[in-house]
Enzyme design. Structure first.
Site, PDB file in Angstrom:
ATOM      1  N   SER A   1       0.716  -1.269  -0.104  1.00  0.00           N
ATOM      2  CA  SER A   1       0.152  -0.002  -0.101  1.00  0.00           C
ATOM      3  C   SER A   1       0.848   1.182   0.056  1.00  0.00           C
ATOM      4  O   SER A   1       0.986   1.917   0.934  1.00  0.00           O
ATOM      5  CB  SER A   1      -1.096  -0.033   1.153  1.00  0.00           C
ATOM      6  OG  SER A   1      -0.039  -0.080   2.504  1.00  0.00           O
TER       7      SER A   1
ATOM      8  N   LYS B   1       6.735  -0.326  14.675  1.00  0.00           N
ATOM      9  CA  LYS B   1       5.911  -1.324  14.149  1.00  0.00           C
ATOM     10  C   LYS B   1       6.369  -2.128  13.303  1.00  0.00           C
ATOM     11  O   LYS B   1       7.110  -1.886  12.557  1.00  0.00           O
ATOM     12  CB  LYS B   1       4.471  -0.465  13.687  1.00  0.00           C
ATOM     13  CG  LYS B   1       4.486  -0.075  12.443  1.00  0.00           C
ATOM     14  CD  LYS B   1       3.496   0.271  11.803  1.00  0.00           C
ATOM     15  CE  LYS B   1       3.453   0.507  10.329  1.00  0.00           C
ATOM     16  NZ  LYS B   1       1.900   0.762   9.716  1.00  0.00           N
TER      17      LYS B   1
ATOM     18  N   HIS C   1      -3.659  -5.859   2.693  1.00  0.00           N
ATOM     19  CA  HIS C   1      -2.506  -6.762   3.188  1.00  0.00           C
ATOM     20  C   HIS C   1      -3.565  -8.127   3.342  1.00  0.00           C
ATOM     21  O   HIS C   1      -2.766  -8.982   3.737  1.00  0.00           O
ATOM     22  CB  HIS C   1      -2.084  -6.354   4.548  1.00  0.00           C
ATOM     23  CG  HIS C   1      -1.080  -5.158   4.004  1.00  0.00           C
ATOM     24  ND1 HIS C   1      -0.473  -4.488   5.179  1.00  0.00           N
ATOM     25  CD2 HIS C   1      -0.502  -4.615   3.114  1.00  0.00           C
ATOM     26  CE1 HIS C   1       0.136  -3.488   4.763  1.00  0.00           C
ATOM     27  NE2 HIS C   1       0.137  -3.731   3.497  1.00  0.00           N
TER      28      HIS C   1
ATOM     29  N   ASP D   1       1.778   8.488   7.075  1.00  0.00           N
ATOM     30  CA  ASP D   1       2.742   7.182   6.295  1.00  0.00           C
ATOM     31  C   ASP D   1       2.714   7.854   4.954  1.00  0.00           C
ATOM     32  O   ASP D   1       3.715   8.390   4.407  1.00  0.00           O
ATOM     33  CB  ASP D   1       2.098   5.915   6.652  1.00  0.00           C
ATOM     34  CG  ASP D   1       2.849   4.945   5.901  1.00  0.00           C
ATOM     35  OD1 ASP D   1       4.062   5.253   5.230  1.00  0.00           O
ATOM     36  OD2 ASP D   1       2.190   3.859   5.673  1.00  0.00           O
TER      37      ASP D   1
ATOM     38  N   GLU E   1       1.071  -9.306   6.992  1.00  0.00           N
ATOM     39  CA  GLU E   1       2.122  -8.953   8.147  1.00  0.00           C
ATOM     40  C   GLU E   1       1.929  -9.790   9.219  1.00  0.00           C
ATOM     41  O   GLU E   1       2.353  -9.537  10.357  1.00  0.00           O
ATOM     42  CB  GLU E   1       1.831  -7.543   8.524  1.00  0.00           C
ATOM     43  CG  GLU E   1       2.229  -6.398   7.324  1.00  0.00           C
ATOM     44  CD  GLU E   1       2.162  -4.916   7.811  1.00  0.00           C
ATOM     45  OE1 GLU E   1       1.745  -4.626   8.765  1.00  0.00           O
ATOM     46  OE2 GLU E   1       2.516  -4.214   6.933  1.00  0.00           O
TER      47      GLU E   1
ATOM     48  N   GLU F   1      -2.997   5.957  12.259  1.00  0.00           N
ATOM     49  CA  GLU F   1      -2.297   6.141  10.994  1.00  0.00           C
ATOM     50  C   GLU F   1      -3.020   6.299   9.644  1.00  0.00           C
ATOM     51  O   GLU F   1      -3.908   5.641   9.336  1.00  0.00           O
ATOM     52  CB  GLU F   1      -1.326   5.079  10.716  1.00  0.00           C
ATOM     53  CG  GLU F   1      -0.104   5.088   9.865  1.00  0.00           C
ATOM     54  CD  GLU F   1       0.807   3.909   9.999  1.00  0.00           C
ATOM     55  OE1 GLU F   1       0.936   3.016  10.849  1.00  0.00           O
ATOM     56  OE2 GLU F   1       1.138   3.511   8.529  1.00  0.00           O
TER      57      GLU F   1
ATOM     58  N   ASP G   1      -4.049   1.473  11.549  1.00  0.00           N
ATOM     59  CA  ASP G   1      -3.396   2.027  10.197  1.00  0.00           C
ATOM     60  C   ASP G   1      -4.717   2.049   9.300  1.00  0.00           C
ATOM     61  O   ASP G   1      -4.738   0.595   8.995  1.00  0.00           O
ATOM     62  CB  ASP G   1      -2.177   1.230   9.714  1.00  0.00           C
ATOM     63  CG  ASP G   1      -1.539   2.139   8.371  1.00  0.00           C
ATOM     64  OD1 ASP G   1      -2.177   3.157   8.060  1.00  0.00           O
ATOM     65  OD2 ASP G   1      -0.635   1.420   7.910  1.00  0.00           O
TER      66      ASP G   1
ATOM     67  N   HIS H   1       8.531  -1.150   9.591  1.00  0.00           N
ATOM     68  CA  HIS H   1       8.764  -2.393   8.600  1.00  0.00           C
ATOM     69  C   HIS H   1       7.718  -1.929   7.355  1.00  0.00           C
ATOM     70  O   HIS H   1       7.225  -1.077   7.329  1.00  0.00           O
ATOM     71  CB  HIS H   1       8.423  -3.688   9.089  1.00  0.00           C
ATOM     72  CG  HIS H   1       6.965  -3.877   9.287  1.00  0.00           C
ATOM     73  ND1 HIS H   1       6.403  -5.158   9.409  1.00  0.00           N
ATOM     74  CD2 HIS H   1       6.047  -3.051   9.575  1.00  0.00           C
ATOM     75  CE1 HIS H   1       5.061  -4.807   9.579  1.00  0.00           C
ATOM     76  NE2 HIS H   1       4.624  -3.784   9.475  1.00  0.00           N
TER      77      HIS H   1
ATOM     78  N   GLU I   1      -4.474  -2.352   9.269  1.00  0.00           N
ATOM     79  CA  GLU I   1      -3.765  -2.872  10.467  1.00  0.00           C
ATOM     80  C   GLU I   1      -4.637  -2.560  11.890  1.00  0.00           C
ATOM     81  O   GLU I   1      -4.722  -1.370  12.242  1.00  0.00           O
ATOM     82  CB  GLU I   1      -2.342  -2.349  10.661  1.00  0.00           C
ATOM     83  CG  GLU I   1      -1.617  -2.553   9.313  1.00  0.00           C
ATOM     84  CD  GLU I   1      -0.270  -1.900   9.221  1.00  0.00           C
ATOM     85  OE1 GLU I   1       0.067  -1.407  10.251  1.00  0.00           O
ATOM     86  OE2 GLU I   1       0.123  -1.495   8.167  1.00  0.00           O
TER      87      GLU I   1
ATOM     88  N   LYS J   1       9.818   4.954   7.056  1.00  0.00           N
ATOM     89  CA  LYS J   1      10.288   3.744   6.288  1.00  0.00           C
ATOM     90  C   LYS J   1      11.583   4.156   5.525  1.00  0.00           C
ATOM     91  O   LYS J   1      11.373   4.891   4.585  1.00  0.00           O
ATOM     92  CB  LYS J   1       9.130   3.679   5.407  1.00  0.00           C
ATOM     93  CG  LYS J   1       8.006   2.986   6.478  1.00  0.00           C
ATOM     94  CD  LYS J   1       6.698   2.722   5.339  1.00  0.00           C
ATOM     95  CE  LYS J   1       5.624   2.030   5.919  1.00  0.00           C
ATOM     96  NZ  LYS J   1       4.284   2.077   5.113  1.00  0.00           N
TER      97      LYS J   1
HETATM   98  P1  PGA Z   1       3.143  -1.116   3.254  1.00  0.00           P
HETATM   99  O1  PGA Z   1       2.205  -1.231   4.539  1.00  0.00           O
HETATM  100  O2  PGA Z   1       4.458  -1.674   3.632  1.00  0.00           O
HETATM  101  O3  PGA Z   1       2.442  -2.290   2.233  1.00  0.00           O
HETATM  102  O4  PGA Z   1       3.050   0.127   2.732  1.00  0.00           O
HETATM  103  C1  PGA Z   1       2.477  -0.853   5.739  1.00  0.00           C
HETATM  104  C2  PGA Z   1       1.917   0.525   6.090  1.00  0.00           C
HETATM  105  O5  PGA Z   1       1.093   1.133   5.399  1.00  0.00           O
HETATM  106  O6  PGA Z   1       2.348   1.148   7.006  1.00  0.00           O
HETATM  107 ZN    ZN Z   2       0.802   2.792   6.842  1.00  0.00          ZN
END
Ligand code: PGA
Ligand code: ZN
Length: 427
Positions: free
Chosen positions: A40, A402, A167, A326, A216, A299, A253, A379, A176, A351
């Site tokens: 995503s 996370k 996911h 994010d 995840e 998030e 999230d 992650h 999430e 990230k």
């Molecule tokens: P992604 O998901 O690694 O698929 O972007 C993690 C997130 O959205 O925090």
């Molecule tokens: Zn996210």
């Protein structure tokens, strides 16, 4: 000490997609780094270079490896391995594009990360201590630096135990649903998370729901509504003998980009609730959530370009909960600065592969922190066994991490590394 060699191989990530493992060499030693990959992803992330064509459904990374074998190696051999800022400057200048699309952010991050691991190995320092040193010393190792042993902060950990959205294959919209055990030690928090995860599995089974997992490692049953996802997790906390809102908190999230349709006023489509909502209505739903559940962070509650919506959300609930950007911020100082100027959020997700170098990752953390933003190290949904982010969160003192469920090797490698670091520091 000078870089002597760089090489990379194509490996598989946790989704079975190709990614890179990069190794950098100096003085007979190698440092490695494996590159994660999102699903995503935010539109404004640095570019992940893929081969296209038939092999691996177009997802191969041989082109990125070629760039490492040729231009990158040529530019970096002979450079000082202890000057990370210089290494990252050479990499970004060599690429020359805004989003690292020429060499690939996956190639660049692999080299950047592997260089820090090599440097820490050469100094015989744990990675988190080397990261702390260069984080505080403007990107360069100083031989006379005295590292205090006693002021490392272990992070709060957010375990994603119920998956939805992109996911998972279920009807839950919230990507999430995480739990944050509220003890001081990593070991106790891991124990609580593992117990709640086990209990959640039993509850899902007892309701004759599907115990399959999302990307995840969280469970991904079909549920009647998004509220039910939160109810299930709450039930698992209570069923494990813990008090929600005291022993364990919740975090979401929403990854609202994935819900966003730009063709009407009701832009956010929640399939699990069979409704379409405006940003105002969606934030009202969050307000109801906050009144019902002990949620401490949300998030990507709104989409990455819905800046007006984010401002409205911050005004309405920003004093009650961490509002984490994010896809909104993509670890990019320009977008973080915009968020700060607009008062759009109060927390940032970090990230490394969204921006592509260790130095720029540090810059994002520093900018956020200087402006009172809370920081989460994260992650990706496509992960490897590499535990780098555990050292990153401790080394930078970011405070929160996370890394998915307390299950599956690519997730537990991060939590297990934190257990190791805690033991080392306590010892
Ligand atoms: P992604 O998901 O690694 O698929 O972007 C993690 C997130 O959205 O925090
Ligand atoms: Zn996210």
């Amino acid at each position: 000490m000078k870089i002597e060699d760089i090489k990379a191989i194509q490996i598989l990530d946790s989704r079975g997609n190709p990614t890179l493992r990069v190794s950098v060499k100096a003085d007979q030693k190698w440092g490695d780094f494996s590159v994660p990959s999102g699903a995503s992803t935010g539109t404004f992330e640095a570019h992940e270079l893929r081969d296209g064509g038939k092999a691996y459904h177009g997802l191969g990374v041989e082109k990125a490896i070629k760039h490492i074998d040729n231009e990158i190696k040529e530019a970096l051999v002979g450079q000082d391995v202890f000057d990370q800022k210089n290494i990252d400057r050479i990499l970004t200048e060599l690429d020359g594009t805004e989003n690292k699309s020429k060499l690939g952010a996956n190639a660049i991050l692999g080299v950047s990360g592997a260089s820090t691991r090599l440097a820490s190995k050469m100094l015989n320092l744990p990675l988190y201590k080397y990261i702390r040193a260069i984080f505080e010393q403007d990107g360069k190792w100083q031989p006379d630096l005295k590292l205090s042993e006693n002021n490392f902060v272990m992070p709060k950990m957010f375990f994603n135990i119920l998956n939805g959205g992109k996911h998972a294959d279920n009807n839950v919209d919230i990507q999430e649903t995480m739990i944050m055990p509220n003890r001081d030690s990593v070991a106790e928090n891991v124990k609580i998370a593992a117990e709640v995860y086990m209990t959640l599995k039993e509850i899902i089974k007892s309701k004759q729901l599907n115990v399959s997992l999302g990307d995840e490692g969280g469970f991904a049953p079909d549920l009647e509504s998004n509220n039910k996802a939160l109810d299930l997790v709450l039930e698992a906390i209570v069923g494990s003998g813990y008090k929600p809102g005291e022993d364990v908190y919740l975090a979401l999230d929403v990854a609202a980009n994935e819900l966003y349709k730009d063709d009407s006023d009701e832009k956010y489509v929640l399939n699990g609730d069979s409704v379409s909502l405006s940003a105002v209505q969606l934030v009202s739903l969050y307000k109801e959530f906050l009144a019902t559940y002990p949620i401490i962070s949300i998030e990507d509650g709104l989409a990455e370009e819905d800046w007006d919506g984010w401002k409205m959300m911050s005004e309405r609930i920003g004093d009650k909960v961490q509002l984490v950007g994010d896809d909104l911020f993509v670890t990019n100082v320009t977008r973080i600065q915009k968020g700060i100027d607009l008062n759009a959020a109060n927390s940032v997700l970090i990230k490394m592969n969204q921006i592509g170098t260790i130095t720029e990752t540090f810059d994002a953390i520093k900018l956020a922190r200087a402006n009172g933003y809370k920081v989460f190290v994260s992650h990706r949904s496509g992960e490897t066994e590499d535990s780098y982010i555990a050292d990153l969160v401790v080394g930078t003192g970011a405070g929160q991490i996370k890394a998915g469920a307390p299950a599956r090797g690519e997730r537990t490698s991060k939590y297990n590394r934190l257990l190791e670091i805690e033991k080392e520091l306590n010892g």
